[in-house]
Design a protein around this motif. Structure first.
Motif, mmCIF file in Angstrom:
data_model
loop_
_atom_site.group_PDB
_atom_site.id
_atom_site.type_symbol
_atom_site.label_atom_id
_atom_site.label_comp_id
_atom_site.label_asym_id
_atom_site.label_seq_id
_atom_site.Cartn_x
_atom_site.Cartn_y
_atom_site.Cartn_z
ATOM 1 N N ILE A 15 0.567 -0.747 -0.223
ATOM 2 C CA ILE A 15 -0.040 -0.211 -0.116
ATOM 3 C C ILE A 15 0.726 0.847 0.054
ATOM 4 N N VAL A 16 2.069 0.793 0.953
ATOM 5 C CA VAL A 16 3.098 2.532 0.903
ATOM 6 C C VAL A 16 3.546 2.949 0.049
ATOM 7 N N GLN A 17 3.539 1.795 -0.978
ATOM 8 C CA GLN A 17 5.352 1.194 -2.251
ATOM 9 C C GLN A 17 4.018 2.029 -3.521
ATOM 10 N N ASP A 18 2.092 1.509 -3.650
ATOM 11 C CA ASP A 18 2.238 2.084 -4.426
ATOM 12 C C ASP A 18 2.035 3.629 -3.998
ATOM 13 N N TYR A 19 0.878 4.064 -3.296
ATOM 14 C CA TYR A 19 1.191 5.766 -2.345
ATOM 15 C C TYR A 19 2.009 6.093 -3.238
ATOM 16 N N CYS A 20 3.667 6.026 -2.956
ATOM 17 C CA CYS A 20 4.713 6.297 -3.206
ATOM 18 C C CYS A 20 4.643 6.879 -4.626
ATOM 19 N N SER A 21 4.656 5.523 -5.208
ATOM 20 C CA SER A 21 5.358 5.363 -6.829
ATOM 21 C C SER A 21 4.370 6.495 -7.342
ATOM 22 N N ASN A 22 3.765 6.643 -7.051
ATOM 23 C CA ASN A 22 2.316 7.794 -8.290
ATOM 24 C C ASN A 22 3.178 8.872 -7.521
ATOM 25 N N LEU A 23 3.688 9.812 -6.693
ATOM 26 C CA LEU A 23 4.251 10.675 -6.667
ATOM 27 C C LEU A 23 5.311 11.811 -7.529
ATOM 28 N N ASP A 24 5.255 12.713 -7.459
ATOM 29 C CA ASP A 24 7.048 12.583 -8.409
ATOM 30 C C ASP A 24 8.312 12.604 -7.872
ATOM 31 N N PRO A 26 9.122 10.172 -4.356
ATOM 32 C CA PRO A 26 8.301 9.183 -3.902
ATOM 33 C C PRO A 26 9.497 9.680 -2.182
ATOM 34 N N GLY A 27 10.365 9.155 -2.111
ATOM 35 C CA GLY A 27 11.793 9.038 -1.463
ATOM 36 C C GLY A 27 11.128 10.685 -0.808
ATOM 37 N N VAL A 28 11.165 12.106 -0.982
ATOM 38 C CA VAL A 28 11.314 12.843 -0.046
ATOM 39 C C VAL A 28 9.951 12.947 0.704
ATOM 40 N N ASN A 29 8.813 12.998 0.094
ATOM 41 C CA ASN A 29 7.448 12.761 0.170
ATOM 42 C C ASN A 29 7.304 11.550 1.542
ATOM 43 N N LEU A 30 7.819 10.497 1.203
ATOM 44 C CA LEU A 30 8.007 9.557 2.864
ATOM 45 C C LEU A 30 8.352 10.132 3.304
ATOM 46 N N ARG A 31 9.598 11.136 2.770
ATOM 47 C CA ARG A 31 10.266 11.584 4.683
ATOM 48 C C ARG A 31 9.288 12.123 4.940
ATOM 49 N N SER A 32 8.732 13.316 4.446
ATOM 50 C CA SER A 32 7.478 13.889 5.063
ATOM 51 C C SER A 32 6.396 13.675 6.166
ATOM 52 N N VAL A 33 6.048 12.017 5.025
ATOM 53 C CA VAL A 33 4.681 11.733 5.950
ATOM 54 C C VAL A 33 5.163 11.165 7.397
ATOM 55 N N ILE A 34 6.964 10.738 7.104
ATOM 56 C CA ILE A 34 7.317 10.166 8.497
ATOM 57 C C ILE A 34 7.564 11.215 9.913
ATOM 58 N N ASN A 35 8.250 11.764 8.891
ATOM 59 C CA ASN A 35 8.624 13.072 9.624
ATOM 60 C C ASN A 35 7.534 14.116 10.577
ATOM 61 N N PHE A 77 -0.886 8.351 8.071
ATOM 62 C CA PHE A 77 -0.354 7.680 6.448
ATOM 63 C C PHE A 77 -1.894 7.214 6.212
ATOM 64 N N GLN A 78 -2.873 6.782 7.061
ATOM 65 C CA GLN A 78 -4.647 6.670 6.470
ATOM 66 C C GLN A 78 -5.280 7.558 6.127
#
Length: 368
Positions: A15-24, A26-35, A77-78
């Protein structure tokens, strides 16, 4: 130790991979979500430029070192997901599972647990409203019954030819039940894909069947005939559905017989060469429940029952038992199940009315 199973953890990662893969980024956005989630992770030691699959696996390895870390991440994240999606519902259920109190096996703790916790509450949290809605939406009558239809279809289906089948009934039942089942069985038998079905209406006011189909092909596909269509679509199988409202016309049987013979003569050689199939479904739209067939030469009639069996017989489970089991699997209370079964029983197995009532009940529970 995580309270989620390996399968559930793997599903979360997807689920997380699919969400991030659709973003320009992915790594930067995932870091922001964790923060933003405040999950206690040492993000400075994580390479957020890594491929997203690898990155998500690394992050989950660290999140799973403590339930609170994973919980904080998921609770934030939900809300990044569509709240009407299955993924959102799944994450909600995983959050509930992580939050659920653990009852110790020790005598002392068991006594405390019994005095403070209601085991039924645990079950209800598992079967939350969201989960029930999700399960209800998965009820699929398409695979119920129709065994004689399936046997006839599989027996007569040829993988490198024109195959013509005839079905008769109410258009709602044909479209949402019978046709879907035929296409499922077709795909399973061929073990390959097919182009989206071409659907054509042949009315009482139409000219010949050939004229109706070739005019529609010309207007919508730029093809003069079915041979041109199958040659163009030779990468996959071709499916043609004819919604026939002219089945009671005196000359229809001869008209259809001549047309299907011509199609087979024109197309079989090309289909054999390309190892492809042209599946034609002649769907006679009959609101009278007469279930009349034209018995067209070279066209296999697939019999559809006029009524569902209500109770179990030699042919298998009755529709009431099947639907009762489905509702129970979804987690509905017994009194609710009994209410819906009473409603269904009123239609005495009439295939159209029963089918429509099942669809209505599913929509009602799912809030559609």
């Amino acid at each position: 130790m995580s309270r989620l199973s390996f399968r559930e953890i793997n599903h979360l990662q997807i689920i997380v991979q699919d969400y991030c893969s659709n973003l320009d980024k992915p790594g930067v956005n995932l870091r922001s979500v964790i923060n933003t989630s405040k999950a206690p992770l040492d993000i400075e030691s994580i390479n957020f430029d890594a491929p997203i699959k690898e990155l998500v696996e690394i992050i989950f390895d660290r999140l799973l070192t403590g339930q609170e870390s994973l919980l904080q991440f998921l609770e934030y994240f939900q809300y990044k997901l569509d709240q009407n999606s299955d993924n959102y519902v799944d994450i909600k259920s995983y959050i509930n599972k992580i939050k659920r109190p653990v009852i110790s096996d020790s005598y002392e703790n068991t006594n405390i647990a019994r005095s403070n916790l209601d085991i039924r509450t645990f079950y209800d949290s598992e079967r939350s409203g969201d989960t029930i809605v999700k399960e209800i939406r998965r009820i699929d009558i398409v695979n119920y019954n129709l065994e004689s239809l399936r046997i006839s279809l599989i027996r007569e289906l040829k993988l490198k030819k024109v195959c013509v089948f005839e079905i008769t009934g109410h258009d709602a039942v044909l479209k949402n039940y019978v046709l879907k089942r035929i296409l499922n069985e077709f795909k399973e038998k061929t073990n390959r894909g097919y182009y989206p079905p071409i659907e054509i209406i042949h009315s009482n006011y139409s000219n010949s069947l050939q004229h109706t189909i070739e005019r529609k092909l010309k207007d919508n596909r730029g093809c003069d005939n079915l041979l041109q269509l199958v040659d163009r679509q030779k990468d996959l199988d071709t499916v043609l559905v004819i919604w026939n409202h002219a089945w009671e016309k005196d000359n229809f049987k001869n008209d259809a017989t001549n047309f299907f013979e011509k199609v087979k003569a024109d197309c079989n050689s090309s289909l054999s060469e390309n190892r492809r199939c042209l599946l034609i479904i002649l769907a006679n739209v009959d609101y009278t429940n007469k279930h009349c067939y034209n018995n067209i030469y070279g066209c296999t009639a697939l019999e559809i029952p006029k009524k569902f069996l209500l109770y179990e017989e030699d042919e298998g489970a009755g529709i009431l038992e099947w639907f009762e089991n489905e509702l129970d699997r979804c987690g509905l209370e017994n009194n609710e199940i009994e209410k819906y079964i009473r409603c269904l029983k009123e239609y005495a197995g009439d295939i159209y009315l029963t089918f429509q009532e099942i669809q209505s009940i599913i929509k009602q529970i799912a809030g559609v």
